[in-house]
Design a protein around this motif. Structure first.
Motif, short mmCIF file in Angstrom:
data_model
loop_
_atom_site.label_atom_id
_atom_site.label_comp_id
_atom_site.label_asym_id
_atom_site.label_seq_id
_atom_site.Cartn_x
_atom_site.Cartn_y
_atom_site.Cartn_z
N LYS A 123 -15.61 -39.08 -9.41
CA LYS A 123 -15.57 -39.57 -10.93
C LYS A 123 -15.66 -41.12 -10.84
O LYS A 123 -16.24 -41.73 -11.67
CB LYS A 123 -14.52 -38.80 -11.62
CG LYS A 123 -14.52 -39.12 -13.24
CD LYS A 123 -13.51 -38.65 -14.02
CE LYS A 123 -12.19 -39.10 -13.78
NZ LYS A 123 -11.12 -38.57 -14.74
N ARG A 124 -14.65 -41.60 -10.11
CA ARG A 124 -14.77 -42.97 -9.95
C ARG A 124 -15.90 -43.76 -9.45
O ARG A 124 -16.25 -44.70 -10.05
CB ARG A 124 -13.28 -43.55 -9.01
CG ARG A 124 -12.10 -43.36 -9.85
CD ARG A 124 -10.91 -43.48 -9.05
NE ARG A 124 -9.60 -42.83 -9.60
CZ ARG A 124 -9.01 -43.50 -10.67
NH1 ARG A 124 -9.38 -44.68 -10.94
NH2 ARG A 124 -7.93 -43.11 -11.04
N ASP A 160 -11.77 -36.86 -7.93
CA ASP A 160 -11.33 -37.97 -8.46
C ASP A 160 -12.27 -39.08 -7.93
O ASP A 160 -12.58 -40.09 -8.55
CB ASP A 160 -9.89 -38.41 -8.43
CG ASP A 160 -9.39 -39.55 -8.96
OD1 ASP A 160 -9.58 -39.28 -10.45
OD2 ASP A 160 -9.04 -40.39 -8.47
N ASP A 173 -15.92 -39.66 -18.12
CA ASP A 173 -14.75 -38.62 -18.38
C ASP A 173 -15.43 -37.10 -18.77
O ASP A 173 -15.33 -36.15 -18.50
CB ASP A 173 -13.64 -38.87 -19.01
CG ASP A 173 -12.45 -38.63 -18.51
OD1 ASP A 173 -12.58 -38.72 -17.30
OD2 ASP A 173 -11.46 -38.56 -19.19
#
Length: 451
Positions: free
Chosen positions: A427-428, A424, A9
């Motif tokens: 990031k995942r 997203d 994060d």
């Protein structure tokens, strides 16, 4: 949120900034495009790898090929080694008038960034960089890095691994040139179709002849060719050439409505073929007429055509040798004599597909990591697109497990206008790769301790 998720994060803004900078470089490694941007992207990737802790960086300079970046991080004592693959070159943008923003001016929109090559494959370079940064450049596994610069056009590197297997020696490989079947659904690509080409041509007259004076008896080369091409498919649109392997697909697949939207199929036009979309796209053959040499409609003369030629692309079941499938198509066409006229059939390039084993410790660790990153059970899909290098890597290091996943998804518009990657998903994917390193190292240590 555990420590790893928190670290990912914290890295997200920096990774996004680095991705934007890399995607702004028009690194098109096709003939007719300048080398300078490709080499600039190469140098930027080297900088990113160094920033992620890859201290030992080298390269390969093969004939007619943009440089391949190699690097490594030594394995902690007793830990396995993971090879990370991606590519820094991109497709040409095509018709720029079809883009909503300039293709090499990365633009953020609706939780995504739009640019040519941002999904295929620069986001996946940042997946590797992010996963290494998450461990401060000291991951719990050994790392080998291979980032090539001419994947989209093809190069001598496709066949290189078997000549230098030690360079690629590893326990598992993450081929980050793939992604999820749809956003939010963690996906392993477990099979890739092979790819081959065939050229078929017809010569019937020395030169064009007046269609009024000669038509009706003089053999028209284009009509002969069209009759030959029509034998490649049956009435349902399934490939009708004997000897091409096909079988049903039992993994995740696309829904017809989403496929029609992705392909932009016109309203009322039916899809080709029968059976599931998985079989038609991934575990069945496909034959496409890539090009046709014949008189153009505009300015066409009223004459019998003396010469016609077509270039065919053949997609091959992942477990069938591309050369075997190519022979089947060549023999089928060579055996035809439409209206008594023979065809000249010439085989072109051929690259094998790939079918992964999914029962090993690397797959188990990666599945655990995907569940952690996406909060959902991973699914299996295949790809109709070929990555010839994967077959070469499998040949060079037959004991390594090969995992294909990444930050892309099926709606990313790869090779098309308005290509995008979802932030997203990026990031995942970083979280998943980092979690895979941790789980694979832990599982390896447990297995070593049990011996």
């Amino acid at each position: 949120m555990d420590d790893l998720a928190r670290r990912v994060d914290e890295l997200a803004d920096g990774l996004r900034s680095d991705l934007v900078g890399l995607a702004a470089i028009p690194s098109i490694a096709f003939p007719g495009y300048p080398d300078e941007p490709v080499l600039r992207a190469h140098d930027r990737v080297v900088e990113l790898l160094r920033s992620a802790g890859v201290g030992s960086i080298g390269g390969l300079d093969l004939p007619g090929t943009q440089p391949v970046i190699t690097g490594s991080i030594p394995a902690p004592e007793g830990a396995p080694t993971v090879l990370l693959y991606a590519h820094y070159d991109v497709q040409p943008p095509g018709d720029e008038s079809l883009w909503d923003s300039p293709p090499f001016e990365p633009t953020q929109v609706d939780g995504a960034i739009r640019a040519r090559g941002i999904a295929d494959d620069k986001s996946n370079i940042l997946v590797h960089v992010g996963a290494l940064r998450a461990f401060g450049g000291r991951p719990p596994v050994g790392i080998k890095v291979v980032i090539e610069g001419q994947e989209e056009y093809g190069s001598a590197f496709d066949d290189y691994p078997a000549s230098d297997p030690d360079l690629f020696g590893s326990d598992a490989m993450v081929i980050a040139d793939m992604g999820n079947v749809r956003p939010g659904v963690p996906t392993f690509t477990v099979a890739l179709r092979g790819d081959t080409e065939v050229i078929v041509e017809v010569r019937t007259l020395a030169e064009p002849r007046h269609s009024g004076e000669y038509g009706g008896a003089a053999p028209d080369a284009l009509i002969v060719l069209l009759h030959a091409l029509a034998t490649l498919h049956d009435a349902d649109g399934d490939v009708a050439v004997p000897g091409l392997l096909r079988e049903e697909w039992d993994g995740a697949t696309l829904e017809e409505a989403e496929f029609r939207k992705m392909a932009e199929v016109r309203e009322g036009v039916p899809l080709f073929g029968t059976g599931s979309l998985g079989r038609r796209l991934w575990t069945g053959p496909a034959i496409t007429v890539m090009g046709l040499d014949a008189p153009s409609v505009d300015g066409a003369a009223a004459a019998v055509v003396p010469y016609a030629r077509a270039k065919l692309n053949v997609r091959v079941h992942p477990r069938q040798k591309a050369a075997e499938a190519q022979r089947a198509v060549v023999e089928h066409l060579a055996g035809l004599r439409p209206f008594g006229v023979g065809l000249q059939v010439t085989p072109g390039d051929a690259g094998d597909g790939f079918a992964a084993g999914t029962g090993g410790p690397a797959y188990r660790a990666a599945a655990e990591a995907m569940r952690e990153a996406w909060g959902a059970e991973p699914v299996h899909m295949a790809s109709g697109g070929a990555i010839p290098l994967v077959a070469g890597l499998a040949e060079a290091v037959p004991d390594a497990e090969i995992l294909l996943f990444g930050a892309q998804d099926s709606m990313s518009n790869l090779h098309a206008p308005n290509e995008r990657v979802l932030l997203d998903e990026l990031k995942r994917a970083v979280h998943a790769e980092a979690a895979f390193f941790r789980a694979f190292a832990r599982d390896h240590a447990a297995r070593q301790g049990a011996r």
